[in-house]
Design an enzyme around this catalytic site. Structure first.
Site, PDB file in Angstrom:
ATOM      1  N   SER A 680      -2.544   2.139   6.861  1.00 52.33           N
ATOM      2  CA  SER A 680      -3.707   2.271   5.992  1.00 52.33           C
ATOM      3  C   SER A 680      -3.504   1.471   4.695  1.00 52.33           C
ATOM      4  O   SER A 680      -3.285   0.269   4.768  1.00 52.33           O
ATOM      5  CB  SER A 680      -3.963   3.755   5.728  1.00 52.33           C
ATOM      6  OG  SER A 680      -5.242   3.923   5.270  1.00 52.33           O
ATOM      7  N   ASP A 769     -11.160   5.121  14.502  1.00 49.95           N
ATOM      8  CA  ASP A 769     -10.913   5.204  13.055  1.00 49.95           C
ATOM      9  C   ASP A 769     -12.206   4.912  12.269  1.00 49.95           C
ATOM     10  O   ASP A 769     -12.766   3.823  12.378  1.00 49.95           O
ATOM     11  CB  ASP A 769      -9.823   4.179  12.691  1.00 49.95           C
ATOM     12  CG  ASP A 769      -9.328   4.330  11.259  1.00 49.95           C
ATOM     13  OD1 ASP A 769      -9.987   5.016  10.472  1.00 49.95           O
ATOM     14  OD2 ASP A 769      -8.279   3.733  10.942  1.00 49.95           O
ATOM     15  N   HIS A 801      -7.885   7.723  12.418  1.00 51.66           N
ATOM     16  CA  HIS A 801      -7.075   7.076  11.377  1.00 51.66           C
ATOM     17  C   HIS A 801      -5.584   7.432  11.398  1.00 51.66           C
ATOM     18  O   HIS A 801      -4.741   6.535  11.313  1.00 51.66           O
ATOM     19  CB  HIS A 801      -7.700   7.359  10.010  1.00 51.66           C
ATOM     20  CG  HIS A 801      -7.134   6.525   8.918  1.00 51.66           C
ATOM     21  ND1 HIS A 801      -7.129   5.146   8.964  1.00 51.66           N
ATOM     22  CD2 HIS A 801      -6.531   6.871   7.759  1.00 51.66           C
ATOM     23  CE1 HIS A 801      -6.549   4.683   7.875  1.00 51.66           C
ATOM     24  NE2 HIS A 801      -6.183   5.705   7.126  1.00 51.66           N
TER      25      HIS A 801
HETATM   26  C1  LIG Z   1      -8.265   7.562   0.763  1.00 56.95           C
HETATM   27  C2  LIG Z   1      -7.809   6.919   2.007  1.00 56.95           C
HETATM   28  O1  LIG Z   1      -7.919   7.490   3.073  1.00 56.95           O
HETATM   29  N1  LIG Z   1      -7.354   5.694   1.909  1.00 56.95           N
HETATM   30  C3  LIG Z   1      -6.930   4.991   3.059  1.00 56.95           C
HETATM   31  C4  LIG Z   1      -7.167   3.544   2.874  1.00 56.95           C
HETATM   32  C5  LIG Z   1      -5.488   5.328   3.258  1.00 56.95           C
HETATM   33  O2  LIG Z   1      -4.598   4.636   2.836  1.00 56.95           O
HETATM   34  N2  LIG Z   1      -5.275   6.527   3.818  1.00 56.95           N
HETATM   35  C6  LIG Z   1      -4.016   7.200   3.706  1.00 56.95           C
HETATM   36  C7  LIG Z   1      -4.218   8.592   3.237  1.00 56.95           C
HETATM   37  C8  LIG Z   1      -3.251   7.227   4.966  1.00 56.95           C
HETATM   38  O3  LIG Z   1      -2.017   7.375   4.889  1.00 56.95           O
HETATM   39  O4  LIG Z   1      -3.834   7.122   6.025  1.00 56.95           O
END
Ligand SMILES: CC(=O)N[C@@H](C)C(=O)N[C@@H](C)C(=O)O
EC number: 3.4.19.1
Length: 826
Positions: A680, A769, A801
């Protein structure tokens, strides 16, 4: 390598008749589809055979190619024998790590023979691709020498199929909720100490699944144990019906009817990632004697409810249901990991006997009007205070997670709520914590009963720099005290209270979770502290895991930052932390093990110094880890956290490079064998690093990475995140980004550095996702392929995700290991 001729040879073979003739056995339609899918995917360098349901017949097919050659190599659908050997070896050890159970929750019950602990554990069930849940109980005995022992039941009890277990306040009843996997009713079971007392089936026309997601989730017994309030999906809204000729049928019904079909009806906003297909969370109460379910009326549909609790029942006074509510009237943004969604604590009168439909005109009352966020309401034991958490810093700034605060409302003893409530701040945001001092709260939730016997102190777990710690907070004096050992670099979480004593779990990157018992002791001045004992662990790891972990060690490094500029807030100038994990043997031959730089997502999240099965497995096969908590992470105060927005792709990238260079300078890493891994926003950093420091990394692995904010903004469930992290404030957000916005997003994204990348990179992508849609990863992959950079892609069609379903987690770490081994020559 000439792929074209080999692919066309394969095409001839995929003709179904030729196929079955040549193979000597019939391929089902799905096998044929799979085969075609593989042959016509020239975009993929390698196809994951371990994922394939028909891997054996592919191997057989490959072995029987008409040319008589080893077509596995030619077609690139098989694996070469060395790699296969490697998968086989690695999978054996990884499986042992993946098998380690997690300790999820605990409860303490008082029985005639003393306190009894009940633990909820879970373990990956790879074949079913689900987590197996089970319960283990133990009798707590306090020995005369002050030590504490748990006498465990001989075996755990399997609880698969149970979505939630909620003991009643007296501990005499246990509610078990079983959510359906289809359109069947939700089951509520009431158990006593020896048997099932009642079972109720609640049909879909009353409500859908009960929320057990840790966010909207709230399942609460009333004090006389006659009723349970809870949050469940509202019933399906009626859909238009058409008859067999396609004519619209007036008078919508919810029921299925032969000879007619349902249209889609109006689209409704959902809460994004992890909530796809979930209906609006609504409030219900069930009478546990009769099974009668009452929807709680008077809450506008614009409020999504969660986290319900009962107000105290004072003689004759009104009883309220108190809950958190998130406004979703205009637009619902993704809520998972996003504490910046405005919310409030509400109260609504509970009427046990609603004979006539007499919901008051405005029966719902917002108790936290004066601040932008209120959630996790809890009443003190004496019923005098209502405590709640607030993420106002996140809501007011726009950061998806930021320092939280605790607040209190005095609850009226006569149950008459005033027009406006006055909120007392219990803790404050800490901008620049002094060394060793409280950095502010970063809490994911509160225990259902967090109170100590004094009635106004309570326990919680929070991030404190790179560790998770247990704190006690005094609601009246606002005093915050560290309860977990101050000299521990492990992470600690409180699971349950046994009076004023604590049942906790503690772990480190190199030690599996262990249960600890904290006994309250008073010093000569009457000040409490907790004396910790080890409890014989219910988790037994295999020999291989124990021997893999036994030679590992870790330390938390302080890394000075490289860009101390004038404009930076004080708290953003302080060193960051990185957790270094290595084998104690690694330096014996004078050579460092290869290093994996591990980067968390968010960016406002943190990698705590705790056990992670995947990372422990990678360290036990010979990698050192550098787990970097760059500025922007939780647990380091608000200045450091807020210094990142507006500078993503530069400040965070510099912090990661500083940490890696620091490890090299300290002789902890061999500069010729460094890899990088992140998901992410951690994948954003991974792909940034291979673009901005192209000579530094021999291999990389990115899980659902953010590669191009300009394309993510139009399709993610958190478009506001794209604006906030790129500009550093909330003022730029719009549903229709301008060319200037898109150009800024592009410039700040890894895709802007694509021309410099040469690091072989593994991509792990989830088709479902909604946060970082798969197209983001694919665009970057295709751009790398166009340049001839080596890539490998695994796609998980049913994952969203986090990529955390058991088979996905397993296959991801297996491939990360094999990929890194290839380039680190391990
Ligand atoms: C707020 C969020 O979900 N941001 C994403 C881009 C991200 O990095 N998510 C994190 C929480 C993750 O580790 O998946």
């Amino acid at each position: 390598m000439d792929m074209t001729s080999k692919v066309s040879k394969a095409r001839i073979l995929t003709h179904p008749i030729t196929c079955s003739t040549k193979l000597g056995f019939d391929l089902s339609a799905s096998h044929r589809r799979h085969l075609l899918h593989i042959f016509f995917r020239p975009a993929f360098i390698t196809v994951s055979l371990t994922q394939s349901p028909c891997k054996n017949w592919i191997r057989r097919f490959v072995a029987m190619d008409s040319s008589g050659t080893d077509s596995a190599k030619e077609l690139h659908v098989g694996l070469d024998p060395t790699i296969e050997e490697e998968y086989a070896t690695q999978s054996k050890l990884l499986k042992e790590f993946i098998n380690i159970p997690s300790i999820d929750k605990a409860w303490i019950f008082n029985s005639d023979s003393g306190p009894q602990a009940m633990f909820a554990l879970s373990q990956a069930n790879l074949l079913a691709n689900k987590r197996k849940k089970f319960m283990l109980s133990g009798h707590i005995s306090k020995e005369s020498n002050q030590s504490v022992n748990f006498h465990w039941a001989p075996f755990p009890i399997e609880m698969t199929g149970a979505s939630a277990f909620v003991p009643s306040p007296s501990g005499l009843k246990l509610l078990v909720i079983r959510n359906p996997e289809n359109e069947s009713p939700t089951k509520f079971e009431i158990w006593n100490s020896s048997q099932l007392e009642k079972e109720f089936h609640i049909p879909q026309k009353v409500h859908g699944s009960v929320y057990v997601d840790g966010w909207f989730e709230g399942i609460s017994w009333n004090s006389d144990e006659t009723c349970v309030a809870y949050v469940a999906e509202e019933p399906s809204l009626p859909k238009p019906t058409f008859d067999h000729l396609g004519y619209y049928k007036k008078g919508n019904s919810l029921d299925k009817d032969i000879g007619s079909w349902k249209g889609q009806g109006d689209w409704e906003e959902e809460w994004g990632e992890a909530y796809a297909g979930k209906r609006q969370p609504a409030l219900f109460a069930i009478n546990v004697d009769s099974g009668e379910v009452k929807p709680i009326k008077g809450i506008p549909r614009s409020i999504s409810v969660g986290q319900v609790v009962w107000s105290p029942k004072n003689n004759g006074s009104a009883q309220y249901l108190v809950f958190a509510g998130w406004l979703g009237d205009k637009r619902k943004f993704g809520i998972k990991y996003c504490y910046n969604r405005p919310c409030a604590v509400y109260a609504i009168k509970f009427k046990s006997d609603e004979t006539k439909d007499d919901a008051d005109e405005f029966p719902i009352q917002n108790l936290t009007k004066s601040i932008s966020s209120g959630f996790s309401p809890r009443f003190s034991k004496d019923g005098k205070f209502l405590l709640f958490l607030s993420a106002k810093s996140a809501v007011d700034s726009g950061a998806h997670w930021a320092t939280e605060t605790l607040h209190r409302i005095d609850w009226p003893s006569d149950g008459k709520l005033p027009e406006s409530t006055s909120i007392v701040d219990v803790t404050q945001v800490v901008n620049c914590p002094d060394d060793g001092c409280f950095p502010g709260l970063y809490v994911t939730g509160l225990l259902s009963d967090p109170w100590l016997s004094d009635g106004h102190s309570f326990m919680l777990s929070t991030y404190w720099r790179s560790c998770r710690v247990i704190l006690s907070v005094n609601l009246q004096s606002s005093e915050v005290s560290l309860v977990s050992p101050s000299d521990s670099d492990y992470s600690w979480s409180v699971l349950a209270l046994d009076g004023d004593n604590i049942v906790a779990v503690s772990s480190s990157p190199v030690s599996v979770p262990e249960i600890k018992y904290g006994k309250k002791v008073l010093d000569s001045a009457g000040k409490p502290s907790w004396k910790w004992s080890n409890i014989q662990s219910p988790i037994r790891c295999s020999e291989k895991v124990m021997s893999g972990l036994s030679s590992l060690q870790f330390k938390i490094l302080k890394v000075p930052i490289s860009d101390v500029s004038e404009g930076l807030a004080e708290g953003a100038k302080k060193p960051i932390e990185a957790i270094y994990v290595s084998s104690s043997m690694s330096k014996e031959n004078g050579k460092c093990n290869p290093l994996i730089a591990v980067l968390h997502g968010g960016p406002h999240s943190v990698s705590p110094c705790s056990f992670s099965k995947g990372l422990a497995y990678l360290s036990s096969i010979g990698y050192s880890l550098l787990i970097i908590n760059y500025r922007g992470s939780l647990g380091f105060g608000e200045d450091a956290l807020q210094s990142l927005p507006g500078k993503v792709g530069s400040q965070d990238v510099k912090d990661c490079l500083s940490a890696i260079d620091h490890a090299i300078e300290m002789g902890l890493a061999d500069p010729s064998r460094i890899t990088v891994l992140g998901g992410s926003h951690g994948g954003f950093l991974t792909t940034h690093l291979i673009g901005q420091a192209p000579d530094k990394f021999v291999a990389a692995a990115a899980r659902n990475p953010v590669c191009n904010i300009a394309s993510m903004v139009g399709i993610s469930d958190i478009p506001d995140w794209c604006f906030f992290e790129a500009y550093g404030d909330q003022t730029h957000y719009t549903e229709s980004p301008t060319p200037e916005d898109l150009s800024r997003f592009h410039k700040m994204s890894p895709i802007a550095h694509i021309s410099k990348v040469k690091t072989p990179t593994l991509f792990l992508l989830g088709t479902q996702d909604l946060r970082v849609p798969i197209s983001n990863g694919f665009q970057y992959v295709r751009a790398l392929k166009e340049k001839g950079v080596e890539v490998k892609v695994l796609v998980f069609p049913n994952d969203n995700h986090p990529l955390d379903r058991p088979q996905t987690d397993y296959e991801s770490f297996l491939n990360i290991a094999v990929w890194f081994n290839k380039y680190c020559k391990l």
